[in-house]
Motif scaffolding. Structure first.
Motif, PDB file in Angstrom:
ATOM      1  N   GLU A 174       0.821  -1.207   0.000  1.00  0.00           N
ATOM      2  CA  GLU A 174       0.000   0.000   0.000  1.00  0.00           C
ATOM      3  C   GLU A 174       0.856   1.258   0.000  1.00  0.00           C
ATOM      4  N   HIS A 175       2.013   1.201   0.656  1.00  0.00           N
ATOM      5  CA  HIS A 175       2.904   2.363   0.671  1.00  0.00           C
ATOM      6  C   HIS A 175       4.215   2.096  -0.061  1.00  0.00           C
ATOM      7  N   ASN A 178       1.326   2.637  11.442  1.00  0.00           N
ATOM      8  CA  ASN A 178       2.229   3.494  12.211  1.00  0.00           C
ATOM      9  C   ASN A 178       3.301   4.058  11.282  1.00  0.00           C
ATOM     10  N   ASP A 179       3.460   5.383  11.286  1.00  0.00           N
ATOM     11  CA  ASP A 179       4.386   6.032  10.360  1.00  0.00           C
ATOM     12  C   ASP A 179       5.825   5.559  10.543  1.00  0.00           C
ATOM     13  N   PHE A 180       6.229   5.277  11.778  1.00  0.00           N
ATOM     14  CA  PHE A 180       7.606   4.865  12.025  1.00  0.00           C
ATOM     15  C   PHE A 180       7.825   3.395  11.679  1.00  0.00           C
ATOM     16  N   TRP A 181       6.961   2.524  12.188  1.00  0.00           N
ATOM     17  CA  TRP A 181       7.202   1.093  12.065  1.00  0.00           C
ATOM     18  C   TRP A 181       6.922   0.566  10.663  1.00  0.00           C
ATOM     19  N   ARG A 182       6.102   1.246   9.867  1.00  0.00           N
ATOM     20  CA  ARG A 182       5.830   0.752   8.516  1.00  0.00           C
ATOM     21  C   ARG A 182       7.100   0.750   7.652  1.00  0.00           C
ATOM     22  N   ILE A 237       9.242  -2.536   9.568  1.00  0.00           N
ATOM     23  CA  ILE A 237       8.712  -3.900   9.570  1.00  0.00           C
ATOM     24  C   ILE A 237       8.361  -4.264   8.141  1.00  0.00           C
ATOM     25  N   LEU A 238       9.302  -4.937   7.469  1.00  0.00           N
ATOM     26  CA  LEU A 238       9.123  -5.276   6.054  1.00  0.00           C
ATOM     27  C   LEU A 238       9.200  -6.782   5.820  1.00  0.00           C
ATOM     28  N   SER A 239       9.006  -7.558   6.878  1.00  0.00           N
ATOM     29  CA  SER A 239       8.975  -9.017   6.757  1.00  0.00           C
ATOM     30  C   SER A 239       8.393  -9.596   8.038  1.00  0.00           C
ATOM     31  N   THR A 240       7.910 -10.826   7.963  1.00  0.00           N
ATOM     32  CA  THR A 240       7.397 -11.497   9.161  1.00  0.00           C
ATOM     33  C   THR A 240       8.523 -11.825  10.136  1.00  0.00           C
ATOM     34  N   LYS A 241       9.743 -12.008   9.624  1.00  0.00           N
ATOM     35  CA  LYS A 241      10.881 -12.271  10.505  1.00  0.00           C
ATOM     36  C   LYS A 241      11.146 -11.072  11.403  1.00  0.00           C
ATOM     37  N   LYS A 242      11.135  -9.869  10.822  1.00  0.00           N
ATOM     38  CA  LYS A 242      11.355  -8.655  11.605  1.00  0.00           C
ATOM     39  C   LYS A 242      10.201  -8.431  12.577  1.00  0.00           C
ATOM     40  N   LEU A 243       9.001  -8.740  12.149  1.00  0.00           N
ATOM     41  CA  LEU A 243       7.837  -8.604  13.031  1.00  0.00           C
ATOM     42  C   LEU A 243       7.954  -9.542  14.218  1.00  0.00           C
TER      43      LEU A 243
END
Length: 308
Positions: free
Chosen positions: A184-185, A225-229, A232-238
């Motif tokens: 989306e972004h 969230n403007d910062f975390w988007r 957090i670019l993968s499920t591993k990082k999440l």
């Protein structure tokens, strides 16, 4: 590790992990703060030097409150894990230093003395050891050549995704949902291996005991969230940042709840609007009372009497 630093990042991490597991009780707040400071120092090539870091950056990265940052920082200083110099508002940021947790091991080496006798002894030793080493090497090669099939069997296979996930399975659905939200972004994002992403979700559920529903809700929270988007670019990082993210999300939720005002239900609001306003009571004067009495007396005189 950058800048030729003598403090080894990976040795420091291993030493910290062992310290946390066997020698010292480390809280989640201390752990989050220390890991962020260590990673930042490594990225900036400041593992051996003091470095500045704003409190606002630590608040976002660790998910701790200001009081939580202060408490965790004081405990890390008292435990001898970091050095800290207090900052000054509108002047300079606080300064930190990573304290070395491991000891360097120095291998003992023998150097021959500068006498002719010792140098000859040294050459004798070399002459003796070379044939033995060659013989051992040849024997080793023969053994490995004859038993090559057996040794290949004993080799561990490379770690791969343990299973294949169907699109209807929960781990795959969550992984795909994260990918769609990121797009989306970042519409030009290259499609990742969703099977690996799904496997991270499964591991978070089975090993870390994370509920699938909460994991899915955290996907939406990070991407809103403007910062975390941007981070957090993968499920591993999440999965890695799960505790930090849930802590920050819970604080935001509590803050919003504190500002919500109680409202009357619709039926009560309508009734309050339609109810006529009560008129204040007015005090009757004495003159008005006498006028009323005179009218009553006149009425009685003129009123016809009942016939007997």
């Amino acid at each position: 590790m950058k800048g030729g630093s003598s403090l080894d990042y990976f040795k420091q991490r291993r030493a910290y992990r062992n310290l946390k597991m066997y020698e010292m009780s480390i809280s989640n707040g201390q752990n989050n703060l220390y890991r962020e400071l260590l990673d930042y120092a490594n990225d900036q090539g400041k593992l051996d030097d003091t470095f500045s870091m704003k409190n606002s950056a630590l608040l976002s990265l660790t998910g701790l409150s200001e009081a939580g940052i202060k408490k965790a920082r004081n405990e890390l200083v008292q435990d001898g894990l970091i050095g800290y110099v207090r900052g000054r508002k509108n002047s300079f940021a606080p300064k930190y230093r990573i304290i070395k947790l491991y000891k360097d091991t120095i291998r003992a080496t023998t150097s021959p003395k500068n006498s002719p006798k010792s140098s000859l002894e040294g050459t004798d030793k070399v002459a003796q050891t070379v044939p033995q080493t060659v013989a051992q090497t040849v024997a080793h090669k023969r053994l490995t050549n004859t038993d090559s099939n057996q040794t290949n069997k004993n080799k561990r296979p490379r770690s791969k995704t343990s299973r294949t996930y169907a699109p209807t399975e929960r781990p795959y659905q969550i992984a795909e949902h994260l990918y769609k939200r990121i797009r989306e972004h970042q519409p030009d994002l290259k499609k990742p291996d969703l099977q690996k992403w799904a496997d991270e979700v499964r591991l978070a559920h089975e090993r870390d005991k994370r509920a699938y529903d909460k994991f899915a809700k955290l996907v939406d929270w990070t991407q809103d969230n403007d910062f975390w988007r941007a981070n957090i670019l993968s499920t591993k990082k999440l999965r890695e940042k799960y505790d930090v993210l849930t802590g920050q999300a819970n604080r935001e939720y509590k803050q919003k709840q504190a500002h919500i005002k109680e409202k009357l239900p619709d039926w009560a609001q309508d009734e309050s609007r339609s109810a006529p306003a009560k008129q204040p009571k007015r005090k009757v004067s004495e003159a008005e009372k006498r006028a009323v009495q005179e009218k009553l007396a006149q009425f009685r005189q003129t009123a016809p009497t009942e016939e007997a």
